[in-house]
Enzyme design. Structure first.
Site, PDB file in Angstrom:
ATOM      1  N   HIS A  18      28.795  39.451  34.062  1.00  0.00           N
ATOM      2  CA  HIS A  18      30.097  38.880  34.431  1.00  0.00           C
ATOM      3  C   HIS A  18      30.110  38.678  35.943  1.00  0.00           C
ATOM      4  CE1 HIS A  18      34.755  38.950  33.812  1.00  0.00           C
ATOM      5  NE2 HIS A  18      34.410  38.140  34.813  1.00  0.00           N
ATOM      6  N   HIS A  20      30.712  35.193  38.579  1.00  0.00           N
ATOM      7  CA  HIS A  20      30.930  33.746  38.756  1.00  0.00           C
ATOM      8  C   HIS A  20      30.096  33.281  39.938  1.00  0.00           C
ATOM      9  CE1 HIS A  20      34.491  33.754  36.065  1.00  0.00           C
ATOM     10  NE2 HIS A  20      34.506  35.023  36.439  1.00  0.00           N
ATOM     11  N   HIS A 202      36.733  35.084  28.882  1.00  0.00           N
ATOM     12  CA  HIS A 202      37.596  35.996  29.640  1.00  0.00           C
ATOM     13  C   HIS A 202      38.880  36.213  28.840  1.00  0.00           C
ATOM     14  CE1 HIS A 202      35.075  35.088  33.049  1.00  0.00           C
ATOM     15  NE2 HIS A 202      35.840  35.732  33.905  1.00  0.00           N
ATOM     16  N   GLU A 205      42.587  40.267  30.967  1.00  0.00           N
ATOM     17  CA  GLU A 205      42.700  40.636  32.385  1.00  0.00           C
ATOM     18  C   GLU A 205      44.180  40.758  32.712  1.00  0.00           C
ATOM     19  OE1 GLU A 205      40.837  37.816  35.015  1.00  0.00           O
ATOM     20  OE2 GLU A 205      40.747  39.210  36.704  1.00  0.00           O
ATOM     21  N   ASP A 284      32.146  40.434  39.007  1.00  0.00           N
ATOM     22  CA  ASP A 284      33.065  39.298  38.877  1.00  0.00           C
ATOM     23  C   ASP A 284      32.853  38.254  39.982  1.00  0.00           C
ATOM     24  OD1 ASP A 284      34.987  37.862  37.523  1.00  0.00           O
ATOM     25  OD2 ASP A 284      36.665  39.163  38.034  1.00  0.00           O
ATOM     26  N   ASP A 285      33.375  38.512  41.167  1.00  0.00           N
ATOM     27  CA  ASP A 285      33.308  37.558  42.289  1.00  0.00           C
ATOM     28  C   ASP A 285      32.922  38.300  43.564  1.00  0.00           C
ATOM     29  OD1 ASP A 285      34.562  34.999  41.074  1.00  0.00           O
ATOM     30  OD2 ASP A 285      35.944  36.594  40.493  1.00  0.00           O
TER      31      ASP A 285
HETATM   32  N1  HPA Z   1      39.464  35.781  35.988  1.00  0.00           N
HETATM   33  C1  HPA Z   1      39.593  34.525  35.578  1.00  0.00           C
HETATM   34  N2  HPA Z   1      38.954  33.535  36.121  1.00  0.00           N
HETATM   35  C2  HPA Z   1      38.119  33.769  37.127  1.00  0.00           C
HETATM   36  C3  HPA Z   1      37.949  35.050  37.591  1.00  0.00           C
HETATM   37  C4  HPA Z   1      38.645  36.109  36.996  1.00  0.00           C
HETATM   38  O1  HPA Z   1      38.558  37.281  37.359  1.00  0.00           O
HETATM   39  N3  HPA Z   1      37.066  34.965  38.606  1.00  0.00           N
HETATM   40  C5  HPA Z   1      36.730  33.680  38.722  1.00  0.00           C
HETATM   41  N4  HPA Z   1      37.371  32.937  37.835  1.00  0.00           N
HETATM   42 ZN    ZN Z   2      35.517  36.682  35.742  1.00  0.00          ZN
END
Ligand code: HPA
Ligand code: ZN
Length: 353
Positions: A18, A20, A202, A205, A284-285
């Site tokens: 996970h 991006h 996803h 969240e 994640d990022d």
């Molecule tokens: N959630 C949804 N979309 C996303 C995320 C995330 O954490 N990071 C990058 N795009």
């Molecule tokens: Zn994500």
């Protein structure tokens, strides 16, 4: 020389499912690409740029970062840097998202994006030995028709044997969860499944557990990205544990992006593991949140009092949850267990809890 637990998990070979690719963009690269492609940034002080108080606020920055990618070479550079930066923290294998909706809407060609990403991944693999494959994410904000169009184009690139398309092994769904029924993407998922793409999405969240169940039962997803709200439904937790449905959990992201918790200690990750869920660890990022996978492992171990062996088990669960074939999984398990056998005994006695 003896190691701290933090140093040992940094060096441990790890899998990431996970992440991006746009969220790995180095701040300096954002500034450089924005200048080259004529994208106005609110500030070139990137510590100022990356500020947000909720998922949707974060997404507006994520979209700005995405918009700096203008050419095949830009995508190649991004992919290259993402693998090099991951490998510096022990990441040996990744299945990485890219979300091309806004680029396609602006007239970029999917074939150029995929080819650029594949070029960059191959160059970084040759340099680091770390491997990476791709998952094409649909962007919820662009709606189901755009999602279906993305999947159709992926199928066309496959049939044409387009450069780099063999790296795209799966299809997913990301971006805002608010007010979007995941079931509306059913057609795109059905098409992707028939075309042989692996499926993830996803969810949870900032949406309830029922939405997570929809992604598995209606969309046919094999994994859930985040899945944070799953713990609110004990029955669904039992089912996910029994069926070994993987969650790609991102605890530090949930603090820094979703603002779901103030500290790691409040995050349900430990409860997820204790319930027998196949809960993997991911960033994640990472560049947008100043994270890396070594920090993710180290901070989670510290927050929950996990031992080195616990963290090796998390890394091995990453292999199980991956979409590698049996030989690929066996090879990666071997890499992780061999490194763990070397690192474990070198950890300082009072850090070996
Ligand atoms: N959630 C949804 N979309 C996303 C995320 C995330 O954490 N990071 C990058 N795009
Ligand atoms: Zn994500």
């Amino acid at each position: 020389m003896s190691l701290t637990l933090r140093e040992a998990v940094e060096q441990l070979p790890k899998v990431e499912l996970h992440c991006h690719v746009e969220g790995t963009m180095r701040p300096a690269t954002v500034v450089e690409l924005a200048a080259r492609n004529g994208i106005a940034l609110p500030t070139t002080d990137v510590t100022e740029l990356y500020r947000y108080g909720s998922l949707d606020e974060f997404l507006s920055i994520f979209w700005l970062v995405q918009s700096t990618l203008g050419s095949r070479d830009d995508w190649a550079r991004l992919a290259y840097e993402s693998v090099v930066d991951g490998a510096a923290h022990g990441r040996v294998y990744a299945e990485t998202f890219f979300t091309p909706a806004r680029h396609l809407a602006a007239g970029q060609r999917l074939g150029d994006i995929v080819a650029g990403l594949a070029d960059g991944l191959a160059a970084a693999e040759a340099e680091t030995g770390a491997r990476a494959l791709l998952i094409a994410d649909q962007d919820r904000a662009y709606g189901p028709a755009a999602g279906r169009n993305l999947v159709e184009q992926l199928g066309e690139l496959r049939r044409a044997g387009a450069p780099g398309i063999e790296r795209v092994i799966g299809v997913g769904l990301d971006s805002t969860e608010l007010g979007v029924d995941p079931a509306s993407f059913a057609e795109a998922y059905a098409l992707a499944g028939r075309a042989g793409f692996r499926l993830t999405g996803h969810q949870g969240e900032n949406s309830p557990p029922s939405a997570i169940a929809t992604v598995v039962d209606v969309l046919g997803a094999e994994r859930i990205d985040h899945g944070l709200s799953l713990v609110d439904d004990p029955e669904l937790v039992r089912r996910f544990a029994a069926e070994r449905i993987p969650l790609t959990v991102c605890p530090n992201s949930n603090i820094r992006i979703a603002n779901a918790f103030a500290t790691l200690a409040e995050h349900p990750y430990a409860r997820m593991r204790a319930a027998g869920l196949l809960a993997t660890l991911n960033t994640d990022d990472p560049a947008l949140t100043d994270l890396d996978l070594g920090y993710e492992y180290g901070s989670v171990a510290a927050a929950f009092g996990y031992s080195f062996d616990d963290m090796v088990a998390v890394a091995l669960d990453g292999v199980e949850a991956s979409w590698l074939d049996d030989d690929g999984k066996a090879g990666l398990r071997g890499t992780i267990t061999a490194a763990a056998a070397d690192l474990g005994p070198r950890i300082m006695a009072d850090d070996r809890t």
